[in-house]
Design a protein around this motif. Structure first.
Motif, PDB file in Angstrom:
ATOM      1  N   ILE A   4      40.800  31.097  33.199  1.00 17.40           N
ATOM      2  CA  ILE A   4      40.424  31.049  34.409  1.00 17.40           C
ATOM      3  C   ILE A   4      39.541  29.777  34.562  1.00 17.40           C
ATOM      4  O   ILE A   4      38.469  29.723  33.979  1.00 17.40           O
ATOM      5  CB  ILE A   4      39.759  32.450  34.757  1.00 17.40           C
ATOM      6  CG1 ILE A   4      40.749  33.542  34.631  1.00 17.40           C
ATOM      7  CG2 ILE A   4      39.235  32.469  36.200  1.00 17.40           C
ATOM      8  CD1 ILE A   4      40.023  34.822  34.661  1.00 17.40           C
ATOM      9  N   LEU A   7      37.404  30.522  41.080  1.00 14.82           N
ATOM     10  CA  LEU A   7      37.511  31.570  41.800  1.00 14.82           C
ATOM     11  C   LEU A   7      37.262  31.292  43.183  1.00 14.82           C
ATOM     12  O   LEU A   7      35.983  30.605  43.618  1.00 14.82           O
ATOM     13  CB  LEU A   7      36.631  32.871  41.248  1.00 14.82           C
ATOM     14  CG  LEU A   7      36.508  34.210  42.109  1.00 14.82           C
ATOM     15  CD1 LEU A   7      36.270  35.058  41.100  1.00 14.82           C
ATOM     16  CD2 LEU A   7      35.767  34.079  43.452  1.00 14.82           C
ATOM     17  N   ILE A  23      42.556  33.393  42.145  1.00 13.75           N
ATOM     18  CA  ILE A  23      41.964  32.959  40.910  1.00 13.75           C
ATOM     19  C   ILE A  23      42.789  31.945  40.158  1.00 13.75           C
ATOM     20  O   ILE A  23      44.185  32.313  40.207  1.00 13.75           O
ATOM     21  CB  ILE A  23      41.691  34.259  39.857  1.00 13.75           C
ATOM     22  CG1 ILE A  23      40.917  35.378  40.275  1.00 13.75           C
ATOM     23  CG2 ILE A  23      41.737  33.868  38.543  1.00 13.75           C
ATOM     24  CD1 ILE A  23      40.470  36.461  39.589  1.00 13.75           C
ATOM     25  N   ALA A  51      31.908  35.568  39.110  1.00  8.11           N
ATOM     26  CA  ALA A  51      32.354  34.063  38.762  1.00  8.11           C
ATOM     27  C   ALA A  51      31.585  33.573  37.656  1.00  8.11           C
ATOM     28  O   ALA A  51      32.506  32.973  36.795  1.00  8.11           O
ATOM     29  CB  ALA A  51      32.383  33.231  39.942  1.00  8.11           C
ATOM     30  N   VAL A  89      39.515  41.296  42.286  1.00  6.67           N
ATOM     31  CA  VAL A  89      39.664  40.534  40.927  1.00  6.67           C
ATOM     32  C   VAL A  89      40.823  40.986  40.036  1.00  6.67           C
ATOM     33  O   VAL A  89      41.990  40.254  39.651  1.00  6.67           O
ATOM     34  CB  VAL A  89      38.357  40.321  40.090  1.00  6.67           C
ATOM     35  CG1 VAL A  89      38.710  39.768  38.744  1.00  6.67           C
ATOM     36  CG2 VAL A  89      37.194  39.452  40.627  1.00  6.67           C
TER      37      VAL A  89
END
Length: 405
Positions: A4, A7, A23, A51, A89
């Protein structure tokens, strides 16, 4: 590993309760999630708490992320801002998982058990839930804004509304004519006159279309035990499919179980609950007939499928909620075609015909009162590019996004 990298949250002033989460990962994918109510608070949680922990982690480890976000120091076992942030999320991570595998989310969950799920129309209007609290009353001066201003319709001619829905293939509808009586006594007192007035739309529906349509009664967690029991007992005459969220506190297992013993009307709950634990407690107390869950409020699909498994273990049907946002609707549909005991997916034809379609690229395909299983990878929808060009867009980013928006 799919790391990741960023965000992003997006809100628009026209719909201040809605928030979207995107994301991004280093393999070039973007997952989309959503939550609803208190969008500014959810945004703060996402950028200040989520985040910094989430960025740099593997997007494939959905269960680990869910476990961490669903057990914060404060705000767990409820539909708190923390849980709503975790829900958004989680939906985005499942969207990423489906895209990465090239399959719909329901396939990533383990496959579907049905090709389509029946829908019911929640008889809200075009602006219900858009700019604050849900609209409860219909004034004499109110005029329909279009053919699907269904809240005005059920308060004025519920029989004609039922005929309209049947003509479009719907076989179930949900209305809430009792809401207007709750504020005066905080939901504690319902007079016999008010009971009879609240029952009138149900009477008109049965007179107009007989038993050709199922009717759900929404009570919006507005009533105390005595008033709720009076309503549920009054509804028995009309064989309603369920009374939804009848009590002020839908986590009160003993009170709900007592209500179930006092009425033949099935009790449904609750979109307001967050986490599998709350549903476990209600099911263990024999307090529910139908399990309703909102994936943007309960913890997302990871928690939602656990709730569905609990419902299955207790031989209870589930019905995913949506009267909030289009991404939540798509996520609920994936769960509804996957979960063995799912019976309905909620839709609002007014929003499907108007602002939902303006916000996202794809919506559920409806056919003769059912929603078809999505076929595209991931959740199968994305934000409409026009959303990013809106003058009222509020965008925040954490991490290192791939491009400026």
């Amino acid at each position: 590993m799919s790391t990741i990298t960023a965000l992003r949250t997006l809100r628009i002033d026209e719909h201040p309760n809605l928030i979207w989460v995107e994301i991004e990962t280093d393999d070039g994918l973007t997952g989309l999630g959503e939550s609803f109510r208190g969008a500014e608070a959810v945004e703060a949680v996402l950028h200040a708490q989520v985040a910094p922990w989430l960025i740099g982690r593997d997007a494939q480890q959905i269960e680990a992320v869910s476990h961490h976000l669903m057990t914060p120091y404060l705000g767990f076992h409820s539909s708190s801002a923390e849980t709503r942030a975790a829900s958004a999320v989680d939906l985005a991570l499942w969207d990423l998982a489906g895209q990465r595998l090239g399959v719909p989310v329901h396939t990533a969950l383990g496959g579907r058990v049905r090709d389509a799920i029946p829908v019911y129309n929640t008889c809200a209007g075009y602006r219900f839930n858009t700019a604050g609290a849900a609209r409860r009353d219909v004034a004499q001066a109110d005029h329909p804004a279009g053919p699907y201003d269904d809240q005005i319709a059920f308060m004025r001619d519920a029989g004609a509304l039922a005929e309209s829905l049947l003509d479009e293939g719907y076989r179930a509808m949900k209305i809430w004519p009792f809401d207007i009586y709750a504020p005066a006594s905080n939901g504690q007192l319902l007079t016999l006159e008010q009971l009879k007035q609240g029952l009138e739309p149900f009477r008109k529906i049965r007179q107009a279309v007989g038993d050709r349509i199922e009717i759900m009664c929404e009570l919006h967690s507005l009533f105390g035990t005595h008033a709720a029991a009076r309503i549920c007992q009054g509804l028995e005459e009309f064989d309603v499919y369920w009374a939804e969220d009848p009590l002020c506190k839908m986590d009160d297992a003993p009170a709900l179980a007592d209500l179930r013993r006092r009425t033949r009307t099935p009790v449904c709950g609750s979109e307001t609950l967050g986490s599998a634990k709350q549903f476990r407690d209600l099911l263990a107390a024999d307090a529910l007939d139908i399990v309703m869950l909102d994936l943007a409020w309960c913890g997302g699909l990871t928690e939602g499928r656990k709730i569905a498994a609990l419902a299955q273990a207790y031989s209870k049907p589930i019905a995913p909620h949506d009267c909030t946002g289009p991404v939540t609707l798509m996520a609920g549909l994936h769960l509804a075609v996957h979960a063995p005991t799912a019976i309905f997916q909620e839709v609002v034809r007014a929003t499907l015909a108007t602002w939902y379609r303006d916000l996202v690229t794809e919506l559920p395909v409806l056919s003769q009162g059912t929603a078809l299983a999505p076929t595209a990878p991931g959740l199968g929808t994305a934000l409409n590019p026009a959303v990013r060009a809106r003058a009222d867009l509020r965008l925040r980013e954490s991490g290192k996004p791939r491009r400026a928006l």
